[in-house]
Design a protein around this motif. Structure first.
Motif, PDB file in Angstrom:
ATOM      1  N   PRO A 174       0.829  -1.204   0.000  1.00 39.70           N
ATOM      2  CA  PRO A 174       0.000   0.000   0.000  1.00 39.70           C
ATOM      3  C   PRO A 174       0.870   1.263   0.000  1.00 39.70           C
ATOM      4  O   PRO A 174       1.929   1.295   0.650  1.00 39.70           O
ATOM      5  CB  PRO A 174      -0.803  -0.120   1.300  1.00 39.70           C
ATOM      6  CG  PRO A 174      -0.812  -1.587   1.600  1.00 39.70           C
ATOM      7  CD  PRO A 174       0.544  -2.069   1.155  1.00 39.70           C
ATOM      8  N   ILE A 175       0.424   2.277  -0.711  1.00 39.58           N
ATOM      9  CA  ILE A 175       1.196   3.518  -0.818  1.00 39.58           C
ATOM     10  C   ILE A 175       0.470   4.682  -0.146  1.00 39.58           C
ATOM     11  O   ILE A 175       1.002   5.318   0.756  1.00 39.58           O
ATOM     12  CB  ILE A 175       1.484   3.853  -2.296  1.00 39.58           C
ATOM     13  CG1 ILE A 175       2.315   2.737  -2.936  1.00 39.58           C
ATOM     14  CG2 ILE A 175       2.212   5.201  -2.409  1.00 39.58           C
ATOM     15  CD1 ILE A 175       2.556   2.927  -4.423  1.00 39.58           C
ATOM     16  N   VAL A 176      -0.766   4.944  -0.572  1.00 39.98           N
ATOM     17  CA  VAL A 176      -1.486   6.083   0.004  1.00 39.98           C
ATOM     18  C   VAL A 176      -2.973   6.000  -0.353  1.00 39.98           C
ATOM     19  O   VAL A 176      -3.330   5.572  -1.452  1.00 39.98           O
ATOM     20  CB  VAL A 176      -0.904   7.425  -0.506  1.00 39.98           C
ATOM     21  CG1 VAL A 176      -1.121   7.600  -2.010  1.00 39.98           C
ATOM     22  CG2 VAL A 176      -1.457   8.619   0.264  1.00 39.98           C
ATOM     23  N   GLY A 177      -3.825   6.365   0.579  1.00 44.18           N
ATOM     24  CA  GLY A 177      -5.240   6.546   0.284  1.00 44.18           C
ATOM     25  C   GLY A 177      -5.451   7.921  -0.311  1.00 44.18           C
ATOM     26  O   GLY A 177      -4.776   8.884   0.085  1.00 44.18           O
ATOM     27  N   ILE A 178      -6.350   8.038  -1.269  1.00 45.57           N
ATOM     28  CA  ILE A 178      -6.559   9.322  -1.959  1.00 45.57           C
ATOM     29  C   ILE A 178      -7.842   9.996  -1.498  1.00 45.57           C
ATOM     30  O   ILE A 178      -7.804  11.109  -0.960  1.00 45.57           O
ATOM     31  CB  ILE A 178      -6.566   9.126  -3.482  1.00 45.57           C
ATOM     32  CG1 ILE A 178      -5.220   8.557  -3.936  1.00 45.57           C
ATOM     33  CG2 ILE A 178      -6.859  10.445  -4.198  1.00 45.57           C
ATOM     34  CD1 ILE A 178      -5.181   8.139  -5.395  1.00 45.57           C
ATOM     35  N   PHE A 228      -3.470   4.251  -4.021  1.00 46.68           N
ATOM     36  CA  PHE A 228      -2.435   3.612  -4.824  1.00 46.68           C
ATOM     37  C   PHE A 228      -1.815   2.443  -4.070  1.00 46.68           C
ATOM     38  O   PHE A 228      -1.504   2.550  -2.879  1.00 46.68           O
ATOM     39  CB  PHE A 228      -1.321   4.601  -5.167  1.00 46.68           C
ATOM     40  CG  PHE A 228      -1.736   5.715  -6.089  1.00 46.68           C
ATOM     41  CD1 PHE A 228      -2.638   5.493  -7.119  1.00 46.68           C
ATOM     42  CD2 PHE A 228      -1.217   6.993  -5.936  1.00 46.68           C
ATOM     43  CE1 PHE A 228      -3.016   6.519  -7.981  1.00 46.68           C
ATOM     44  CE2 PHE A 228      -1.586   8.028  -6.784  1.00 46.68           C
ATOM     45  CZ  PHE A 228      -2.489   7.788  -7.807  1.00 46.68           C
ATOM     46  N   VAL A 229      -1.626   1.330  -4.784  1.00 43.87           N
ATOM     47  CA  VAL A 229      -0.839   0.212  -4.269  1.00 43.87           C
ATOM     48  C   VAL A 229       0.132  -0.225  -5.347  1.00 43.87           C
ATOM     49  O   VAL A 229      -0.057   0.051  -6.532  1.00 43.87           O
ATOM     50  CB  VAL A 229      -1.716  -0.986  -3.823  1.00 43.87           C
ATOM     51  CG1 VAL A 229      -2.729  -0.572  -2.769  1.00 43.87           C
ATOM     52  CG2 VAL A 229      -2.416  -1.628  -5.024  1.00 43.87           C
ATOM     53  N   THR A 246      -0.134   7.887   5.742  1.00 49.58           N
ATOM     54  CA  THR A 246       1.057   7.073   5.533  1.00 49.58           C
ATOM     55  C   THR A 246       0.716   5.742   4.858  1.00 49.58           C
ATOM     56  O   THR A 246      -0.443   5.307   4.871  1.00 49.58           O
ATOM     57  CB  THR A 246       1.739   6.772   6.876  1.00 49.58           C
ATOM     58  OG1 THR A 246       0.874   5.915   7.649  1.00 49.58           O
ATOM     59  CG2 THR A 246       2.013   8.048   7.653  1.00 49.58           C
ATOM     60  N   PRO A 247       1.724   5.061   4.309  1.00 50.80           N
ATOM     61  CA  PRO A 247       1.481   3.718   3.771  1.00 50.80           C
ATOM     62  C   PRO A 247       0.940   2.759   4.833  1.00 50.80           C
ATOM     63  O   PRO A 247       0.069   1.936   4.542  1.00 50.80           O
ATOM     64  CB  PRO A 247       2.869   3.284   3.288  1.00 50.80           C
ATOM     65  CG  PRO A 247       3.558   4.563   2.937  1.00 50.80           C
ATOM     66  CD  PRO A 247       3.091   5.546   3.978  1.00 50.80           C
ATOM     67  N   ALA A 248       1.444   2.862   6.057  1.00 52.35           N
ATOM     68  CA  ALA A 248       0.981   1.969   7.129  1.00 52.35           C
ATOM     69  C   ALA A 248      -0.490   2.209   7.445  1.00 52.35           C
ATOM     70  O   ALA A 248      -1.258   1.257   7.680  1.00 52.35           O
ATOM     71  CB  ALA A 248       1.821   2.174   8.378  1.00 52.35           C
ATOM     72  N   GLU A 249      -0.904   3.467   7.422  1.00 52.75           N
ATOM     73  CA  GLU A 249      -2.312   3.783   7.679  1.00 52.75           C
ATOM     74  C   GLU A 249      -3.208   3.230   6.578  1.00 52.75           C
ATOM     75  O   GLU A 249      -4.292   2.703   6.850  1.00 52.75           O
ATOM     76  CB  GLU A 249      -2.491   5.299   7.810  1.00 52.75           C
ATOM     77  CG  GLU A 249      -1.916   5.867   9.094  1.00 52.75           C
ATOM     78  CD  GLU A 249      -1.865   7.385   9.108  1.00 52.75           C
ATOM     79  OE1 GLU A 249      -1.798   7.962  10.215  1.00 52.75           O
ATOM     80  OE2 GLU A 249      -1.875   8.005   8.011  1.00 52.75           O
ATOM     81  N   PHE A 250      -2.744   3.328   5.336  1.00 45.01           N
ATOM     82  CA  PHE A 250      -3.536   2.805   4.222  1.00 45.01           C
ATOM     83  C   PHE A 250      -3.590   1.280   4.272  1.00 45.01           C
ATOM     84  O   PHE A 250      -4.623   0.675   3.965  1.00 45.01           O
ATOM     85  CB  PHE A 250      -2.959   3.290   2.893  1.00 45.01           C
ATOM     86  CG  PHE A 250      -3.851   3.033   1.705  1.00 45.01           C
ATOM     87  CD1 PHE A 250      -5.230   3.200   1.782  1.00 45.01           C
ATOM     88  CD2 PHE A 250      -3.312   2.611   0.493  1.00 45.01           C
ATOM     89  CE1 PHE A 250      -6.052   2.965   0.692  1.00 45.01           C
ATOM     90  CE2 PHE A 250      -4.117   2.378  -0.607  1.00 45.01           C
ATOM     91  CZ  PHE A 250      -5.496   2.541  -0.502  1.00 45.01           C
TER      92      PHE A 250
END
Length: 325
Positions: free
Chosen positions: A120-124, A256-257, A298-302
């Motif tokens: 995972p990269i980021v929620g939009i 984005f992932v 963050t990626p961890a949050e997403f």
């Protein structure tokens, strides 16, 4: 001549660091060529618009084209499989969304495990649906609707834009948590379903907020609740369904992932520029026209968000006996 012990240890330490240094060097120059952004839907829809909005900004900020490629089919599984089986180098990304969380349970024979095989990269952003009825329908509030449905089990018709769609999932979650029996009537898209609701052929529909807003403001359809956990900024006077039905929370979401194993430096670069884009006034205004709420983070949050969504929808899909196999 034997190599001095100090020289040997120095060279060994340098050799041990070479893979990590090499990975960092590659990541530091990212991107050095165009990046593919895969979307599991046809051009022109909400997913495509979100992808192109973000792709334009990332292209400007990172100096290489982020090229949107539409790969519709199999409930977005074609797109997901293409990305997750690609090289984990940051040059093939997926615009992920709620179908990916739902499909983990809806399909039993996937060639990938979305949670296991993604980075995972980021929620939009997220966008709620709206629970809507024809003004002639007897219920004027959520409480009245639930009471009416319980008194008339199976007689209330719930339209959707198709089996497994966001509107269908919204309705199935409502049935599951409110403990009501609604008869599902699938259509080929929100357009025909809205026409049927306007004509009184069906009783309730859960379209996206962007499609519902004009009918609500014109008074031609009545909004009983929004599907997000909190009230939507675009419809502040419409209650959240969760205010009445405990635990109800359904939003379409986008983020984005990348394939598992994508270098952390690449993930950090895309995450940083995506978060920066989401603070831009032009992009924020564009998202507002969708009726959307910015996610970011963050990626961890997403990653946690996707895991929670997958677990949540597993319960709903199982309770509704839904299957795509």
């Amino acid at each position: 001549m034997p190599m001095p012990r100090r020289t040997f240890l120095h060279l060994a330490a340098g050799a041990a660091l070479m893979p990590a240094t090499s990975t960092f060097a590659r990541a530091a120059g990212y991107p050095s060529r165009p990046v593919r952004l895969i979307v599991g839907f046809a051009p022109g829809g909400g997913n495509d618009l979100v992808a192109r909005l973000m792709a334009q900004r990332l292209s400007e900020k990172l100096g290489q084209q982020f090229v949107v490629e539409n790969k519709p089919g199999a409930g977005t599984n074609i797109a997901a499989e293409l990305v997750l089986h690609s090289a984990p180098d940051g040059y093939t990304l997926l615009l992920a969304g709620i179908p990916n969380a739902v499909n983990a349970t809806l399909y039993h024979k996937l060639n990938f495990n979305f949670l296991r095989d993604t980075t995972p990269i980021v929620g939009i952003l997220s966008i709620p649906n709206v629970m809507m009825v024809n003004p002639k329908f007897p219920a004027k509030t959520l409480q009245e609707f639930i009471a009416y449905a319980k008194a008339s089990p199976g007689k209330v018709n719930m339209a959707s834009p198709g089996v497994g769609s966001g509107g269908h999932l919204s309705g199935e979650m409502f049935k599951y948590l409110a403990d009501v029996n609604l008869t599902h009537v699938p259509f080929r898209g929100n357009g025909p379903a809205l026409v049927a609701l306007l004509g009184g052929q069906v009783d309730v529909l859960f379209p996206p907020i962007s499609a519902a807003e004009k009918y609500i403001k014109a008074g031609t359809l009545r909004a009983l609740g929004v599907t997000s956990a909190k009230r939507a900024p675009a419809l502040p006077d419409v209650p959240a369904i969760g205010e009445v039905v405990k635990g109800y929370d359904m939003v379409a979401w986008y983020g984005f992932v990348a394939p598992k194993g994508t270098p952390a430096e690449v993930v950090a670069s895309i995450n940083k520029e995506s978060n920066a884009a989401l603070t831009d006034s032009v992009i924020k205004a564009r998202i507002a026209t969708f009726g959307g709420t910015i996610m970011g983070g963050t990626p961890a949050e997403f990653e946690t968000f996707i895991a929670n969504e997958t677990a949540k929808w597993a319960k709903v899909v199982t309770a509704a006996h839904m299957s795509a196999d």
